[in-house]
Design an enzyme around this catalytic site. Structure first.
Site, short mmCIF file in Angstrom:
data_model
loop_
_atom_site.label_atom_id
_atom_site.label_comp_id
_atom_site.label_asym_id
_atom_site.label_seq_id
_atom_site.Cartn_x
_atom_site.Cartn_y
_atom_site.Cartn_z
N ASP A 95 0.74 -1.14 -0.02
CA ASP A 95 -0.03 0.10 -0.07
C ASP A 95 0.66 1.27 0.11
O ASP A 95 1.65 1.31 0.79
CB ASP A 95 -0.99 0.04 1.28
CG ASP A 95 -1.70 1.34 1.36
OD1 ASP A 95 -2.53 1.26 0.44
OD2 ASP A 95 -1.92 1.97 2.42
N GLU A 155 -1.81 -1.34 -5.87
CA GLU A 155 -3.24 -0.69 -6.22
C GLU A 155 -2.87 0.03 -7.37
O GLU A 155 -1.97 0.54 -7.77
CB GLU A 155 -3.66 0.29 -5.21
CG GLU A 155 -5.03 0.63 -5.27
CD GLU A 155 -5.57 1.35 -4.01
OE1 GLU A 155 -6.59 1.65 -3.95
OE2 GLU A 155 -4.66 1.68 -3.24
N CYS A 190 -12.44 -4.71 6.70
CA CYS A 190 -11.95 -5.60 7.60
C CYS A 190 -11.15 -6.52 7.11
O CYS A 190 -11.67 -7.43 6.53
CB CYS A 190 -12.81 -5.77 8.97
SG CYS A 190 -11.94 -6.88 10.13
N CYS A 193 -12.66 -10.10 9.18
CA CYS A 193 -14.14 -10.66 9.01
C CYS A 193 -14.57 -10.20 7.52
O CYS A 193 -15.70 -10.73 7.44
CB CYS A 193 -14.89 -10.36 10.09
SG CYS A 193 -15.25 -8.41 10.26
N CYS A 246 -13.05 -2.66 14.17
CA CYS A 246 -14.04 -3.28 13.27
C CYS A 246 -15.31 -3.35 14.26
O CYS A 246 -15.01 -4.08 15.54
CB CYS A 246 -13.67 -4.41 12.71
SG CYS A 246 -15.07 -5.22 11.83
N CYS A 268 -16.18 -7.56 14.69
CA CYS A 268 -15.18 -8.41 15.15
C CYS A 268 -14.45 -7.77 16.32
O CYS A 268 -13.82 -8.74 16.78
CB CYS A 268 -14.49 -9.24 14.17
SG CYS A 268 -13.16 -8.20 13.46
N ASP A 315 -3.13 1.63 7.39
CA ASP A 315 -2.25 1.09 6.04
C ASP A 315 -2.02 -0.56 6.03
O ASP A 315 -1.90 -0.96 4.89
CB ASP A 315 -1.06 2.03 6.10
CG ASP A 315 -1.32 3.45 5.87
OD1 ASP A 315 -2.35 3.80 5.38
OD2 ASP A 315 -0.38 4.19 6.27
#
Length: 397
Positions: A187, A272, A325, A328, A344, A347, A354
């Site tokens: 990333d 990306e 997330c 999950c 999250c 979960c 990042d």
């Protein structure tokens, strides 16, 4: 993979006569390119096509005129090569890969000339160009591959006044690396240049910011000089160019080291698919994004991966890597840029923004590789589960 064509670039220091000859050659290359482009543009308005062979015939005619007789004073090889470059530019235009070719500017365009094998002699590590009596004084910062013979030589001068020669050779030393199971998601960012799915963060060196004060001072000095071609203005412009060149050199060196490390350590690298060209339109971030050089990072990574038998997967830019997330798979509604850590609600896992994005990119890249699926948000496979979720389930015992 067949033979790899690789360019080896070196700095050299020309004599006064060589510098004058090369400067004349640069000017003639630019003149021929512009004349040929004008001829092809005029023919285009008449609904006619002009190809490379026709521009080559035009070049022969131009040399016979009194006005352009100076074209005979330099080697004909770079002049023919610039016509080939123009032909490639038009081929890219007609294939919709590039815009219509533009005229070369005396002040702004890159100063370069390309020589094929008939335009230079390379013997015993000494390179002599056509129309020159002495070989170039090259600083051999690294050796050429054993037995390498340059097929093309490109001489250039950058805005800082430095002279470079680039030799295109077959490099038999470039071979695929041993296969490995290692894979990593990457990333890119501004606070940290790279964040890996392993949790490692690589600092952003911010090369431009380090020299910003010195650059601003040089630019102010240049702005105070009278417009024109005066000696003082040339000196001030050269000082600005040297600072820019130093920044670019440091940035490129750092990116080469990073990309080489990633390619050597990992079989699969997931990044990306960012549209940097659109992102730099954000005025508040344009300077920082340009300094990070994300597009150059991707370019270096892709060609090195191709050389060494690695795989680079570019995940769709609309994939919500930051809002998803990685444990999950719950998608958050909003994720402002100022939020660097979040928990999250489904979960209870606390994520570094990042690192979580890098892990999601890796999972998405594996899904693409395994299932051949797309990774746009809300895209689902026929059974209702995303390919990324399927891949996660496959890895569970």
């Amino acid at each position: 993979m067949g033979r790899v064509k690789r360019a080896f670039k070196y700095r050299f220091y020309p004599t006064g006569a060589q510098a004058a000859e090369l400067s004349r050659t640069f000017g003639c290359v630019r003149k021929v390119y512009n004349l040929a482009l004008a001829a092809r543009t005029q023919a285009w308005t008449r609904q006619e096509r002009v190809n490379y062979n026709q521009t080559s015939a035009l070049l022969t005619a131009w040399k016979k005129t009194e006005e352009l007789a100076f074209l005979n004073d330099v080697s004909s090889v770079p002049l023919q090569q610039t016509l080939r470059h123009l032909q490639s530019a038009f081929a890219n235009f007609f294939s919709k890969r590039a815009k219509y070719p533009r005229f070369k500017s005396r002040k702004k365009s890159r100063k370069s000339a390309e020589y094929t094998t008939s335009g230079f002699r390379f013997r015993d590590g000494r390179l002599t160009l056509a129309k020159m009596a002495e070989p170039l004084d090259i600083v051999w910062s690294r050796p050429l591959p054993t037995g390498a013979k340059p097929s093309t030589v490109t001489v250039s001068q950058d805005s800082a006044g430095r002279w470079f020669v680039s030799m295109l050779c077959d490099d038999l030393t470039v071979k695929p690396l041993s296969a490995t199971d290692a894979a990593v998601g990457v990333d890119v960012g501004l606070n940290h240049l790279l964040t890996l799915s392993t949790g490692e963060k690589i600092a952003n060196p911010r090369h431009e910011r380090r020299d910003r004060a010195r650059l601003a001072k040089a630019q102010r000095a240049l702005a105070r000089k009278a417009k024109g071609d005066g000696a003082n203005r040339r000196k001030a412009r050269l000082e600005v160019a040297k600072i820019h060149a130093r920044i670019a050199d440091r940035r490129r060196d750092g990116l080469h080291k990073l990309t080489t490390r990633l390619v050597r350590e990992n079989q699969t690298i997931v990044i990306e698919d960012l549209t940097v060209r659109n992102m730099v339109r954000n005025r508040s971030l344009a300077r920082a994004i340009s300094d990070a050089a994300w597009a150059e990072f991707r370019s270096l990574l892709e060609y090195k991966a191709q050389w060494y038998g690695r795989e680079v997967i570019a995940v769709d830019r609309f994939f919500p890597s930051s809002k998803l997330c990685s444990v999950c798979g719950t998608l958050q509604d909003k994720m402002p840029l100022n939020v660097r850590t979040w928990t999250c609600a489904a979960c209870g896992t606390t994520h570094d923004r990042d690192v979580n994005a890098a892990r999601n990119l890796l999972a998405a890249g594996r899904a693409v590789s395994a299932c051949g699926a797309g990774v746009r948000p809300q895209r689902r496979t026929p059974d209702g589960q995303s390919a990324m979720k399927q891949e996660a389930l496959r890895r569970e015992p």
